[in-house]
Design an enzyme around this catalytic site. Structure first.
Site, PDB file in Angstrom:
ATOM      1  N   ASP A   1      24.963  32.061  35.491  1.00  0.00           N
ATOM      2  CA  ASP A   1      24.776  30.807  36.229  1.00  0.00           C
ATOM      3  C   ASP A   1      23.763  30.957  37.359  1.00  0.00           C
ATOM      4  O   ASP A   1      23.841  31.901  38.161  1.00  0.00           O
ATOM      5  CB  ASP A   1      26.098  30.343  36.834  1.00  0.00           C
TER       6      ASP A   1
ATOM      7  N   ASP B   1      30.900  26.975  26.325  1.00  0.00           N
ATOM      8  CA  ASP B   1      30.891  28.148  27.200  1.00  0.00           C
ATOM      9  C   ASP B   1      31.539  29.351  26.518  1.00  0.00           C
ATOM     10  O   ASP B   1      32.033  29.247  25.387  1.00  0.00           O
ATOM     11  CB  ASP B   1      31.608  27.786  28.504  1.00  0.00           C
TER      12      ASP B   1
END
Length: 399
Positions: A204, A146
């Site tokens: 997301d 990430d």
């Protein structure tokens, strides 16, 4: 001297490409913990999910990975080795990986290219080599990396992802790298170059169809529309990642419900599955496989649609028609067939009329509906009703 150097660089490039293809010749498939377990992933629930993946036929259908997302970490030991939270994972990650492998599956894990992860847990910046070796010693097969708490510029992202990619290559184990910088730095332009096998293209995804309500958040169609323009960056060993499958979430509370997201229709979930397969996105189920209903099973286990995603040619579908009502995509397949997807963007049922010649397909074809699992016609066109936000998917075989 220059000629020798050029040849050496070409050989190195070819070797790197071969390694990338080996790691992800087709888009990875599996289940990811974040939407259901959020900040409480744990050994018991992960094992239950592994067992459900086997018993429901998910593994047989190709979903080989269990991805342990953020919040598994317990800090570092006195040697600065990253460790798992002993309360969540009392047997340790290596034992969990062993259990997953014993079921014929692979294990993915999560970290971040900064000191702390998105949820504030221990991450890997400046510990890349050490963490990569730890992951290898645990028999990890995939790293989702990430980019929370990291600088916004492209150069830093390339450097940090490249450093972890190199560390994984030096770890002594084949570990696939999923780049998760969400799209602002356009990782599709450089992800393969630095050693990634896939890269997220948007922020997301949430459990909604589209960001049209002004509340923000990425919906299913937002991802489709984004990835439609990135076909040239997709292929064996390097994939445009559309994020998790919402299929079956049905408005469950948690991360997927942010920004006012409260679930999708079954037609919208089916469209997500259809288009993730047409666009070669990795397939990461994220609903609770232990309790999924028959409709969710039908969508996630459609092996004819999955076969498009896993086709060895690895050619992403291209959008040939885009207007206010329709998106129509075409992709060639390894055996000479073509897949055609017809997506109704309208909020009501529409009548579609598609001439295959308008898609660059000049022959006559046997037309197989991959959701009805039957041949529905022969010829050079298709006409029929498409419900709101539904996607029809056909496999065309030259007649």
């Amino acid at each position: 001297m220059k000629i020798k150097l050029s040849i050496a660089l070409l050989l190195l490039s070819a070797t790197t490409f071969a390694q990338q293809v080996k790691l992800a010749a087709t888009p990875p498939m599996g289940w990811m913990s974040w939407n259901i377990m959020s900040e409480n992933p744990n050994e018991k629930d992960i094992k239950e999910m592994v067992d459900a993946m086997v018993s429901t036929g998910m593994v047989k259908a190709g979903y080989k990975y269990i991805f342990l997302d953020d919040c598994w970490q317990g800090g570092r030991d006195n040697q600065n080795n990253i460790i798992a939270d002993p309360k969540k994972f009392p047997s340790g990650i290596k034992a969990l990986a062993g259990y997953i492998h014993s079921k014929g599956m692979k294990m993915g894990i999560y970290s971040d290219a900064a000191p702390l992860t998105c949820a504030g847990y221990t991450a890997s910046l400046n510990f890349e080599e050490q963490d990569a070796k730890t992951f290898a010693s645990w028999d990890i097969d995939y790293l989702k990396y990430d980019y929370c708490n990291a600088p916004e510029d492209v150069a830093t992202a390339k450097q940090r992802y490249g450093k972890m990619a190199k560390a994984l290559r030096n770890s002594g184990r084949d570990i696939t790298l999923g780049i998760c910088e969400w799209g602002p730095r356009e990782a599709w332009n450089w992800g393969a170059e630095v050693g990634g096998q896939s890269w997220r293209t948007t922020f997301d995804i949430r459990d909604k169809w589209n960001d049209t309500d002004g509340k923000g958040g990425v919906g299913i169609y937002n991802v489709i529309d984004k990835n439609a323009g990135l076909a040239s960056f997709s292929g064996p060993g390097h994939w445009n990642d559309g994020d998790m499958l919402n299929v079956g979430l049905k408005g469950v509370k948690g991360p997927s419900g942010a920004f006012g997201a409260n679930g999708c229709t079954d037609a919208e979930y089916q469209s997500q599955m259809s288009m993730w397969c047409m666009l070669n996105s990795p397939l990461y189920a994220s609903s609770d496989i232990r309790t999924m209903n028959e409709t969710t099973k039908r969508i996630l286990l459609n092996e004819e649609v999955i076969a498009l995603n896993q086709d060895s040619l690895g050619k992403q579908g291209e959008r040939k028609i885009k207007n206010d009502t329709w998106d129509v995509f075409v992709r060639p397949l390894a055996n000479g067939d073509f897949a055609v997807a017809i997506l109704n963007k309208a909020a009501t049922t529409q009548n579609a009329k598609v001439a295959f010649s308008d898609l660059g397909l000049s022959d006559k074809y046997e037309i197989r509906d991959l959701w009805q699992h039957k041949v529905v016609g022969k010829g050079n066109k298709w006409a029929g009703k498409v419900s709101a936000h539904e996607t029809k998917v056909f496999r065309l075989k030259k007649a």
